[in-house]
Scaffold this active site. Structure first.
Site, PDB file in Angstrom:
ATOM      1  N   ASP B   8      -0.202  -5.904  -5.681  1.00 45.39           N
ATOM      2  CA  ASP B   8      -0.511  -6.132  -4.271  1.00 45.39           C
ATOM      3  C   ASP B   8      -1.820  -6.908  -4.256  1.00 45.39           C
ATOM      4  O   ASP B   8      -2.889  -6.344  -4.495  1.00 45.39           O
ATOM      5  CB  ASP B   8      -0.645  -4.776  -3.562  1.00 45.39           C
ATOM      6  CG  ASP B   8      -1.215  -4.916  -2.155  1.00 45.39           C
ATOM      7  OD1 ASP B   8      -1.294  -6.057  -1.660  1.00 45.39           O
ATOM      8  OD2 ASP B   8      -1.568  -3.879  -1.560  1.00 45.39           O
ATOM      9  N   LYS B  70      -7.855 -14.834   0.253  1.00 44.09           N
ATOM     10  CA  LYS B  70      -6.473 -14.836   0.721  1.00 44.09           C
ATOM     11  C   LYS B  70      -6.344 -15.553   2.069  1.00 44.09           C
ATOM     12  O   LYS B  70      -5.277 -16.060   2.412  1.00 44.09           O
ATOM     13  CB  LYS B  70      -6.008 -13.389   0.865  1.00 44.09           C
ATOM     14  CG  LYS B  70      -4.515 -13.210   0.927  1.00 44.09           C
ATOM     15  CD  LYS B  70      -4.184 -11.723   0.918  1.00 44.09           C
ATOM     16  CE  LYS B  70      -2.720 -11.445   1.116  1.00 44.09           C
ATOM     17  NZ  LYS B  70      -2.488  -9.989   1.127  1.00 44.09           N
ATOM     18  N   GLU B 171       4.849  -7.893   1.775  1.00 46.42           N
ATOM     19  CA  GLU B 171       4.173  -6.605   1.681  1.00 46.42           C
ATOM     20  C   GLU B 171       4.896  -5.471   2.427  1.00 46.42           C
ATOM     21  O   GLU B 171       5.122  -4.404   1.854  1.00 46.42           O
ATOM     22  CB  GLU B 171       2.726  -6.747   2.176  1.00 46.42           C
ATOM     23  CG  GLU B 171       1.861  -7.471   1.145  1.00 46.42           C
ATOM     24  CD  GLU B 171       0.643  -8.152   1.752  1.00 46.42           C
ATOM     25  OE1 GLU B 171       0.334  -7.885   2.928  1.00 46.42           O
ATOM     26  OE2 GLU B 171       0.008  -8.943   1.046  1.00 46.42           O
ATOM     27  N   ASP B 193       2.096  -2.845   9.139  1.00 42.63           N
ATOM     28  CA  ASP B 193       1.187  -3.141   8.029  1.00 42.63           C
ATOM     29  C   ASP B 193      -0.046  -3.875   8.550  1.00 42.63           C
ATOM     30  O   ASP B 193       0.000  -5.075   8.826  1.00 42.63           O
ATOM     31  CB  ASP B 193       1.937  -3.998   6.989  1.00 42.63           C
ATOM     32  CG  ASP B 193       1.056  -4.374   5.800  1.00 42.63           C
ATOM     33  OD1 ASP B 193      -0.128  -4.008   5.784  1.00 42.63           O
ATOM     34  OD2 ASP B 193       1.572  -5.045   4.883  1.00 42.63           O
TER      35      ASP B 193
END
Lengths: 533, 609
Positions: B8, B70, B171, B193
């Site tokens: 992850d 990211k 994810e 999420d």
């Protein structure tokens, strides 16, 4: 073959045909063929012993021969298709109305030709690491992808609810999603898997809509019913025919006669001397010789190319598969050769059959009457197809009764129209869904059944989608014959001719069309296209 | 079986897991922590620092410490997110040679995938130390709403780190895999999420080991860091009001603020209020040291971030509506990502879905576990698990007018393929340029350009005559292939789309102008023509049968009525033929079809009887 373990001896062993087995090329004795024909999907040895009427010993002996020859396998539980066929389906369905429920199994016995089978054997050298059984299954499913209804694609009963639909789709996904074989060298099977998965997914997505599912169900059930009736009719007619054969020297067949002369001239039980429903094959069903000849023709001459199988072909082969070794060879096999293959068990089978035939023979007329009454009742209940089948049987059992023949004829015609209508609707639906090749198949079936101009026109168009111009032309010509004054029919023919490069012929048709309907926009446009081409 | 790890790769923290003896397990790092900060720093001696070490020195080396990379990966220099990041991070973000984004640390320039690769490499090392053997294969997760460029950049990062990335998965999907793993359940669930940098909502159907993604949506610019920034802003503005000094100008102060904001936020998940204390945060012009000291309550935090939480709920609503799912169908809602620890978030989620969120999964670890599970499922011979993933964005080509024509809609299960026939828009047009686009916007230039190619050698013909069939194919790996075929000559061109972050919107716009001549047009006329023919056929047959039917049934009142109705339907159908309007024709045909069926029935009965 692993003969040491002898799994056939265990009565609960499920046996099945080797997927893709080419029955046309198989060399089988009559009894072997008969036993083979009793295996529907996955069938246990016990069921077969009960179902063949040969007795346990003979049945098991025959099964072992079939096993040794490599025609059947003992099904590996884990490798079996996801929807096991209920054992009841292994025996022919009883007469009467048919329920639409029950699982539909992908029938693996259809579809693969010898060339493809040979390929399965040779490709192992190329490093493809999928089990042979799986490869056969993938090829088989891929082959029949276009013919299968959305329900069949998913292995789903047509009356399934949303939950069952999802489960079926998930099961199919687990079998066909390319991720299941991520580490494998798939070669050409990668695309096959993807294609099968995509189609299953399309089926799932379409059927998720309740209304669409209901509409699709109606059409598919109607056709399933028809096909089942037809199978039933085949079985019963075969019995009727057997009576005819045993009763007198064929041809011509008469319903009366004595059974004494039967033994030598009787064809093996498994030889599928089977008439079709009248709308499948409009040949008269008067005599056994004719049956055999027509059968042979249908088997020897494959009327069309591989990809554009005629609509009747799957049904014919279904019948063949169901009835046994319909090889030309076995039809023609002389009695000496046959006799040499027979063992004592088969002699017993003969005796049993004679006893059964003796029982039926006297009741021919009575049976005819029963069928006739049943047919009338079914007619009253609105079961047109079943009625047609019953009346046809009545006429077969008692060919001298003109009343039977007349009713059979009229009801048959009506049933044919309704069947064609069903096919046509199904074709329109499949076209709407975007499965044009499937639609083409059904347009063709509709046209074959009804001979209606509209159906023939669409069949011609469908053949063009399949790039089968020869048949397209045939249908277009028939459409024009059916409706000589139809502008559309003429234009369809013109389009086919144009597609085939026959510009002048096409132009002549368009000119004729414009004479019939001056200023027709479609005709004018086509004319433009012809000029440009 | 070869080992495969699941990573992850988070905005703030990363986590690595593996399936061992059928049980998915998180692998702790050297320090015993189960997650590792997604931070990379370059020390004075040129040494690369990753994870906890990087985080520890971040305050003193703020300018050379990269976090939240990211948010930059796979993005273009002009993206709003890049502009926002440039204003808020202490490290230096510069423009790369392909309009992409680079970071500069001690005069060395790194691309975003490189920075991510350092983190992936660290996770790989963590796993290798734990397992005592080399690991070469991995499944890496990305936010569901990442586009192709971002996914490709992440895959590139894996390659740089020496990993064979078997699959990039979403994810929330990974979270669902971990949630449903080993359970024999059949239900529809929502995955909420809210991570460090992104928000995703996904709806999945789980049954018999199969995980079908039904719908997925999100916002790549909404996450825990936005919550931190609200606290930072609150502190900065308060400080400015008091001392007339902007703390953001000082990079070290900014880093300290960031640390303390995150810490305060986490504390407020457990307690009602917390003290924020930053002594000697900055000096005045007269060199007088200043301290920052404030009390933050949970209430105040909720107030500062209420719009952020509402945004997540709004996206949930939209997703459910678009997927045509009623809230009542959902049987569980699973919270993923550290930010879902915030009580207000949990409260809003419970309120919106009418369900108490599932407590069975660890929000920080569940994604890595899911990635490991998917990795094992791909490599295992007879895995009981299958993921049916979807494509998160629509795919299509640009057509006349600069519009996007979608061939594959978003949320389509892969593998999939779709074809459509297009035609030329100019007389004697001999080539078409196919621009492959990804996105939901109507205007082509507002979408992501994935690739382009030209199909040449078309026959010189009046416009609209040459037919070009364009086929899109997405494999199970998510690789997009596009084929264009001239139906007349059979000539073909195709590309396999590998996304690059090479083009700006300006460039696309320029391309739009340049390539106007190449555009193609939808082939609608053909469909109208086909419908018209179908309708005409039905009309012809109805007219043919009309007299026969009339003769049979007109005798009765009912029959007369039926025939006059049939006449109306027939007339309406005839007028529809002239209109050339597809919908009207279809409706007319369907109506007439029903009449025709009745006719056929009457005729066949009368003939039979």
């Amino acid at each position: 073959m692993d003969t040491q373990a002898d799994p056939i001896a265990r009565k609960d062993s499920p046996v099945r045909l080797v997927p893709g087995l080419d029955l046309m090329a198989a060399r089988l004795s009559a009894q072997e063929g008969f036993v083979l024909s009793r295996i529907a999907g996955e069938t246990t040895v016990q069921l077969l012993c009960d179902g063949t009427g040969l007795g346990d010993a003979a049945t098991i002996a025959t099964l072992r021969t079939l096993y040794d020859k490599g025609f059947i396998i003992v099904a590996d539980q884990r490798a079996t298709p996801v929807v096991p066929r209920p054992p009841a389906a292994a025996v022919p369905a009883p007469a009467g109305p048919l329920s639409g429920s029950g699982s539909v199994e992908l029938d693996e016995r259809l579809g693969l030709d010898t060339a493809e089978l040979a390929q399965v054997d040779t490709e192992e050298a190329t490093g493809i690491d999928l089990k042979r059984e799986l490869r056969l299954r993938l090829r088989s499913v891929r082959r029949r992808l276009k013919e299968m209804s959305f329900f069949e694609l998913l292995g789903l009963a047509p009356d399934a609810d949303a939950k069952a639909l999802r489960r079926a789709y998930f099961e199919r996904s687990k079998e066909f999603h390319p991720d299941r074989y991520y580490t494998k060298n798939l070669g050409p099977y990668k695309e096959m898997l993807a294609e099968i998965f995509r189609q299953s997914k399309a089926a799932y997505e379409y059927l998720q809509d309740e209304d669409k599912r209901a509409a699709y169900r109606v059409l598919v059930l109607a056709q399933q019913e028809e096909e089942q009736i037809e199978r039933q009719l085949r079985r019963q007619s075969a019995e009727a025919l057997e009576v005819v054969h045993l009763a007198g020297p064929p041809p011509p067949a008469t319903p009366s006669g004595d059974e004494g002369s039967a033994e030598q001239s009787a064809p093996p039980l498994a030889t599928p001397v089977v008439p079709s429903l009248p709308w499948r094959d409009r040949r008269d069903t008067a005599g056994a010789a004719l049956f055999q000849r027509s059968l042979r023709e249908r088997l020897v001459t494959s009327p069309r190319g591989v990809t554009t199988r005629p609509p009747t072909a799957p049904l014919v082969s279904a019948a063949v598969a169901a009835r046994g070794p319909a090889t030309v060879e076995s039809v023609e096999a002389d009695s000496a050769e046959r006799a040499s293959r027979r063992d004592r068990d088969q002699a017993r089978q003969q005796r049993q059959r004679q006893q059964r035939v003796a029982g039926t023979l006297g009741g021919g007329k009575r049976k005819a009457q029963d069928y006739f009454e049943q047919g009338l009742k079914q007619l009253e209940e609105g079961k047109l197809l079943a009625a047609a089948a019953s009346l046809k049987l009545a006429a077969t059992f008692d060919p001298d009764n003109l009343e039977y023949a007349r009713r059979s004829e009229t009801v048959g015609r009506e049933a044919r129209a309704s069947t064609a209508d069903g096919y046509f609707k199904r074709a329109l639906l499949e076209e709407q869904v975007g499965r044009t090749e499937t639609a083409a198949l059904y347009f063709q079936r509709a046209a074959d059944a009804s001979g209606l101009g509209l159906h023939l026109q669409r069949a011609a168009e469908g053949m063009m989608w399949l790039d089968d111009l020869k048949n397209a032309r045939e249908y277009a010509t028939k459409a024009l014959q059916a409706e000589p004054n139809s502008v559309d029919a003429r234009l369809v023919l013109a389009r086919v001719l144009l597609a085939g490069g026959l510009k002048e012929h096409a132009r002549r048709e368009v000119d004729l069309a414009l004479k019939l309907a001056p200023g027709h926009p479609g005709a004018k446009e086509l004319l433009k296209r012809i000029k440009k081409a | 079986m070869e080992k495969v790890i699941g990573i992850d790769l988070g905005t703030t923290n990363s986590c690595v897991a593996i399936v061992e003896d059928g049980a998915p397990t998180v692998i702790p790092n050297r320090g015993g922590y189960r997650t590792t900060p997604s931070m990379v720093a370059l020390a004075e001696n040129g040494k690369r620092l990753v994870g906890h070490i990087a985080k520890r020195q971040a305050i003193t080396n703020a300018e050379n410490t990269v976090y939240a990379v990211k948010r930059l990966i796979g993005r273009k220099w002009a993206d709003a997110s890049v502009t926002a990041a440039r204003e808020s991070v202490p490290y230096s973000i510069i423009e790369g040679p392909h309009n992409d984004v680079r970071v500069e640390l001690r005069e060395k320039v790194f691309s975003a995938p490189e920075i991510s690769a350092f983190i992936l490499q660290e996770m790989k090392l963590v796993a290798q130390e734990y397992l005592g053997e080399d690991v070469a294969k991995a499944v890496v997760t990305v936010p569901a709403y990442f586009n192709d460029a971002q996914r490709q950049a992440t895959k590139d990062a894996g390659a740089i780190a020496g990993l064979d990335v078997l699959r990039i998965i979403n994810e929330p999907t990974a979270a669902a895999l971990a949630y449903g793993f080993g359970k024999n359940i059949e239900r529809k669930v929502a995955i909420f999420d809210l991570g460090g940098g992104t928000f995703d909502i996904s709806i999945l159907e789980i049954g018999n080991g199969v995980f079908e993604v039904i719908s997925t949506a999100g916002d790549t610019l909404l996450g825990g860091e936005d919550f931190d920034r609200r606290i930072i802003d609150w502190l900065v503005f308060g400080f400015a009001k008091e001392h007339k000094i902007d703390l953001r100008k000082d990079k070290m102060a900014l880093q300290r603020l960031k640390d303390v904001a995150e810490k305060a936020k986490c504390e407020l998940s457990a307690v009602k209020e917390t003290e924020i204390n930053l002594p000697f945060i900055i000096s005045t012009a007269s060199n007088e040291p200043l301290h920052l000291q404030r009390t933050l309550t949970r209430e105040k935090l909720d107030e500062l971030t209420v719009d952020l939480v509402e945004r997540t709920v709004h996206i949930c609503k939209k997703t459910l509506r678009e997927a045509n799912i009623d809230k009542s169908e959902l049987e569980d809602v699973i919270l993923v990502g550290g930010q879902t620890r915030m009580p207000k978030v949990q409260e809003m989620v419970a309120e919106f879905f009418g369900l108490d969120p599932c407590k069975g999964v660890h929000p920080d670890e569940v994604v890595a576990l899911g990635a490991a599970i998917q990795g094992a499922a791909l490599l295992e011979e007879d895995s009981e698990m299958l993921l049916l993933d979807v494509t998160p964005h629509s795919l299509g080509i640009m057509i006349v007018g600069g519009l996007l024509h979608k061939l594959i809609e978003q949320n389509t299960t892969v593998p999939t393929s779709k074809s459509h026939i297009f035609t030329t828009i100019k007389d004697n047009q001999t080539s078409v340029k196919i621009l492959v686009l990804q996105g939901e916007a109507e205007r082509a230039e507002e979408n992501e350009l994935l690739g382009e190619f030209i199909l040449t050698g078309l026959r010189r013909a009046p416009k609209g005559e040459v037919e070009i069939e364009v086929t899109f194919e997405i494999s199970a790996d998510g690789i997009v292939a596009v084929h264009a075929k001239d139906l007349e000559t059979g000539q073909q061109q195709s590309i396999t789309v590998t996304a690059t972050s090479g083009l700006t919107e300006d460039e696309i716009r320029r391309m739009v102008d340049e390539n106007k001549d190449y555009l193609v047009e939808l082939r609608d006329n053909e469909e109208i023509e086909r419908e018209k023919q179908a309708l005409q056929k039905v009309i012809d047959e109805a007219e043919r049968l009309f007299p026969d039917v009339d003769a049979v049934i007109a005798g009765s009142d009912f029959g007369k009525d039926a025939m006059s109705k049939a006449r109306v339907v027939l007339d309406r159908a005839k007028s529809a033929v002239g209109m050339r309007e597809r919908k009207a024709m279809t409706e007319a045909r369907e109506a007439l079809d029903r009449t025709l069926n009745m006719f056929r029935g009457v005729v066949s009965r009368s003939r039979a009887g």
